[in-house]
Design a protein around this motif. Structure first.
Motif, mmCIF file in Angstrom:
data_model
loop_
_atom_site.group_PDB
_atom_site.id
_atom_site.type_symbol
_atom_site.label_atom_id
_atom_site.label_comp_id
_atom_site.label_asym_id
_atom_site.label_seq_id
_atom_site.Cartn_x
_atom_site.Cartn_y
_atom_site.Cartn_z
ATOM 1 N N LEU B 83 0.770 -1.217 -0.524
ATOM 2 C CA LEU B 83 0.332 -0.029 0.054
ATOM 3 C C LEU B 83 1.168 0.965 0.194
ATOM 4 N N ALA B 84 1.854 1.057 0.933
ATOM 5 C CA ALA B 84 3.151 2.610 0.739
ATOM 6 C C ALA B 84 3.443 2.703 -0.855
ATOM 7 N N GLU B 85 3.573 1.701 -0.854
ATOM 8 C CA GLU B 85 4.095 2.552 -2.725
ATOM 9 C C GLU B 85 3.096 3.039 -3.511
ATOM 10 N N THR B 86 1.605 2.498 -2.968
ATOM 11 C CA THR B 86 1.195 3.542 -4.262
ATOM 12 C C THR B 86 0.587 4.439 -3.156
ATOM 13 N N LEU B 87 0.750 4.922 -2.355
ATOM 14 C CA LEU B 87 0.457 6.418 -1.774
ATOM 15 C C LEU B 87 2.257 7.154 -1.572
ATOM 16 N N THR B 88 1.377 8.804 -1.544
ATOM 17 C CA THR B 88 1.993 10.093 -1.972
ATOM 18 C C THR B 88 2.646 10.049 0.168
ATOM 19 N N TYR B 89 3.692 10.300 -0.060
ATOM 20 C CA TYR B 89 4.089 11.080 1.505
ATOM 21 C C TYR B 89 3.655 11.828 1.980
ATOM 22 N N ALA B 90 2.588 12.330 1.857
ATOM 23 C CA ALA B 90 1.732 13.130 2.276
ATOM 24 C C ALA B 90 0.401 12.104 2.714
ATOM 25 N N GLN B 91 0.311 11.215 1.681
ATOM 26 C CA GLN B 91 -1.006 9.907 2.242
ATOM 27 C C GLN B 91 -0.220 9.450 3.023
ATOM 28 N N TYR B 92 0.356 8.224 2.989
ATOM 29 C CA TYR B 92 0.844 7.639 3.638
ATOM 30 C C TYR B 92 0.782 7.656 5.405
ATOM 31 N N PRO B 93 1.453 8.943 5.782
ATOM 32 C CA PRO B 93 1.075 8.897 7.811
ATOM 33 C C PRO B 93 0.441 8.767 8.089
ATOM 34 N N TYR B 354 11.695 1.353 6.758
ATOM 35 C CA TYR B 354 12.992 1.381 5.586
ATOM 36 C C TYR B 354 12.186 1.463 4.934
ATOM 37 N N LEU B 355 13.489 2.804 3.970
ATOM 38 C CA LEU B 355 11.861 3.404 2.549
ATOM 39 C C LEU B 355 13.556 3.564 1.572
ATOM 40 N N ILE B 356 13.193 3.215 0.483
ATOM 41 C CA ILE B 356 13.577 3.541 -0.529
ATOM 42 C C ILE B 356 12.699 4.729 -1.301
ATOM 43 N N ALA B 357 13.737 5.480 -1.597
ATOM 44 C CA ALA B 357 13.185 6.814 -2.762
ATOM 45 C C ALA B 357 13.992 6.633 -3.967
ATOM 46 N N ASP B 358 12.441 7.126 -5.034
ATOM 47 C CA ASP B 358 13.154 7.089 -6.588
ATOM 48 C C ASP B 358 12.995 7.999 -6.850
ATOM 49 N N GLY B 359 12.742 9.090 -5.569
ATOM 50 C CA GLY B 359 12.651 10.942 -6.667
ATOM 51 C C GLY B 359 10.978 11.070 -7.565
ATOM 52 N N THR B 360 10.526 10.025 -7.249
ATOM 53 C CA THR B 360 9.128 10.539 -7.373
ATOM 54 C C THR B 360 8.065 11.193 -6.226
ATOM 55 N N ALA B 361 6.552 10.796 -6.441
ATOM 56 C CA ALA B 361 6.016 11.238 -5.251
ATOM 57 C C ALA B 361 5.540 10.245 -4.583
ATOM 58 N N LYS B 362 6.027 8.842 -4.879
ATOM 59 C CA LYS B 362 5.451 7.551 -3.856
ATOM 60 C C LYS B 362 6.828 6.533 -3.958
#
Lengths: 150, 407
Positions: B83-93, B354-362
């Motif tokens: 689910l976290a892979e489908t939600l933005t950094y503002a939505q998931y918290p 453990y978070l891996i960001a790829d530069g996109t919004a999610k």
């Protein structure tokens, strides 16, 4: 033992490993040395504390297995990683070294379909036994195509 | 119903009885009269009051003694990581708070810290202090719920069992009132956001916090007197469910369990985050490793948590509560490429993200290191060898929250 001493020890013992200094110490190990490195981390580096292990699906580049272990007394942690390579989904198990890896690797099998060789009890853990597929693979659709959820 | 069965069939069992040989009869005798060597599989759960969630333990019994346990989990699995892979950094918290719903502040905290570390986002001092206050209030609320339910698990031995539960729930409600004043919600908050917190303390909230903490401090002393003066409680908690230091580290249990086994490790001291270095507090450690030691650690943590919260309330600086004020659009937070593992000391131990960001919004990948998952994994090593009646006491002392185990 400090993080610097640990880096030197790793370089001396594992020539094929790439170490990136920092917090935690990130060590990229060749897959055939995964089990040996876990043993070394526990016995030589004193990383007795098993934090977690998991995997990442890098699509065409294949799967990556990660594990984080920590030396609580000396206050440094090692994030060990290994790239299994495209199409490969077997890896050595860490359970003979860290008992905490038992459930973590079962979850990894459940979610990524990685077969851990030497694991005493590799079954699905969070999903039911009849589940089709391994959901955290990038190829697995978020809307699962399988019944009874379709 | 027996009226519909032909007479010949109704007599069936009796006929079979006559055909049994002497050897068959003696075998059946063993089956019914327990003589010591046989094993019995018993399901504890999935719906068992002492599981505090949905958890099935298949116990292998020899008489009253447990010789093996197979823990079956996953009933509350909600694919948080997918689910976290489908939600933005503002939505998931606000979704993160649903992992450990008893300590919702903690998991939000770990997630936003991971995003802030990758994005090198500053958090204003006031927001850091508000985070600390909420995390410590949450620790008290979570420990109160643990104490009440654990004592209820051990049942009648504590003079009616539910007595302590009702007291602790009463006190927990006062903390939930504080959260309600601050956020508007009582269980799942959505208080944290990348760059700060979402709400500032309302008028009189700080004073209200102080009076609530005063009341709870007094109550904790009463609970201790009630429990530690009760020989039944001591008999059920002392010397039960030993975890050695070696096993504790090997399995990776954390929090009060680890400190109850003699390991002086607390992330708030070992790797301070969110200004924890500004506060004076001690880490309670017990060396025995049984249920009573874990109880003692948590009771001492009540006082430490309350002291930290008080210090943060006293020193609460003025200023903005977020470095990203007016965060409206869900895709507004952009995190550059990178990865981070951040952890906070939750009521149950190390809650890591453990978070891996790829530069996109999610995020590209997010992994929860749930404290309850690792803590519960110790059960197969400590339960064999104990009596059935001790299993709820041990399980309660582990304090698992199944939302966090199954994620």
């Amino acid at each position: 033992m400090t993080a610097e001493q640990a880096t030197a020890l790793i370089a001396e013992r594992f020539a094929g490993a790439q170490v990136t200094a920092g917090i935690p110490l990130v060590v990229m190990v060749p897959p055939d040395q995964w089990g040996a490195f876990a043993q070394f981390a526990k016995e030589t580096l004193g990383c007795q504390f098993f934090s977690f292990s998991s995997a990442v699906d890098w699509k065409a580049d294949g799967l990556e297995v990660i594990a984080r272990v920590e030396n609580l007394d000396a206050g440094f942690a090692v994030m060990m990683k290994t790239r299994l390579g495209p199409g490969v989904s077997t890896c050595a198990s860490m359970v003979p070294v860290y008992r905490g890896a038992n459930w973590m690797e079962r979850e990894c099998w459940d979610m990524f379909g990685i077969r851990f060789e030497g694991h005493p009890d590799l079954r699905r853990i969070l999903l039911e036994d009849s589940w089709v597929g391994h959901p955290l693979l990038k190829s697995y659709a978020v809307d699962t195509p399988y019944p009874p959820y379709r | 119903m027996s009226g519909n069965i032909p007479i010949a069939d109704r007599e069936g069992p009796r006929r079979i009885e006559q055909e049994l040989t002497e050897a068959d009869r003696s075998r059946r005798k063993i089956e019914f009269d327990y003589s010591g060597g046989e094993r019995l599989s018993m399901n504890m759960g999935p719906q068992h009051p002492s599981a505090h969630g949905v958890f099935r333990a298949i116990l292998e019994l020899e008489g009253e003694e447990v010789v093996g346990v197979d823990a079956v989990i996953g009933y509350l699995h909600r694919c948080h990581e997918k689910l976290a892979e489908t939600l933005t950094y503002a939505q998931y918290p606000s979704i993160a708070s649903k992992t450990d719903y008893v300590a919702a502040m903690t998991s939000e905290f770990a997630y936003v810290m991971a995003a802030e570390q990758i994005g090198k986002i500053e958090v204003p001092k006031r927001a850091q202090y508000l985070r600390v206050i909420c995390a410590e209030l949450q620790r008290i609320a979570s420990h109160l719920l643990w104490l009440g339910t654990w004592c209820m698990d051990m049942g009648g031995a504590l003079g009616g069992g539910a007595t302590i539960f009702l007291y602790t729930i009463r006190e927990r409600e006062t903390i939930l009132d504080l959260f309600e004043e601050l956020v508007g919600a009582r269980l799942l908050y959505g208080f944290f956001q990348v760059g700060g917190v979402r709400y500032d303390a309302p008028a009189n909230w700080i004073e209200h916090c102080r009076t609530t903490l005063d009341a709870i401090d007094g109550r904790v002393v009463e609970y201790e007197q009630m429990l530690e003066g009760n020989p039944f409680f001591l008999a059920r908690a002392k010397g039960v469910g030993f975890i050695s230091r070696e096993l504790a580290e090997d399995v990776g249990i954390a929090g009060p369990l680890l400190r109850g086994s003699g390991v002086n490790f607390d992330i708030r001291k070992a790797a301070p985050y969110s200004s924890y270095e500004d506060f004076q507090f001690t880490i309670p450690v017990e060396t025995v490793g049984d249920c009573f030691a874990r109880y003692r650690v948590r009771m001492a943590e009540f006082r430490q948590a309350s002291s930290i919260a008080r210090q943060a309330l006293d020193k609460l600086p003025e200023g903005p509560i977020s470095s990203m004020p007016g965060l409206k659009s869900v895709a507004q937070v952009r995190i550059p490429k990178g990865e981070a593992y951040t952890r906070v000391e939750g009521p149950r131990g190390e809650v890591g993200c453990y978070l891996i960001a790829d530069g996109t919004a999610k995020p590209y990948r997010m992994k929860w290191r749930g404290a309850s998952f690792s803590n519960l994994a110790v059960l197969p090593y400590i339960v064999p060898g104990v009596k059935v009646a001790d299993v709820p006491a041990i399980m309660g002392s582990v304090d698992p929250v199944f939302g966090e185990v199954d994620r």
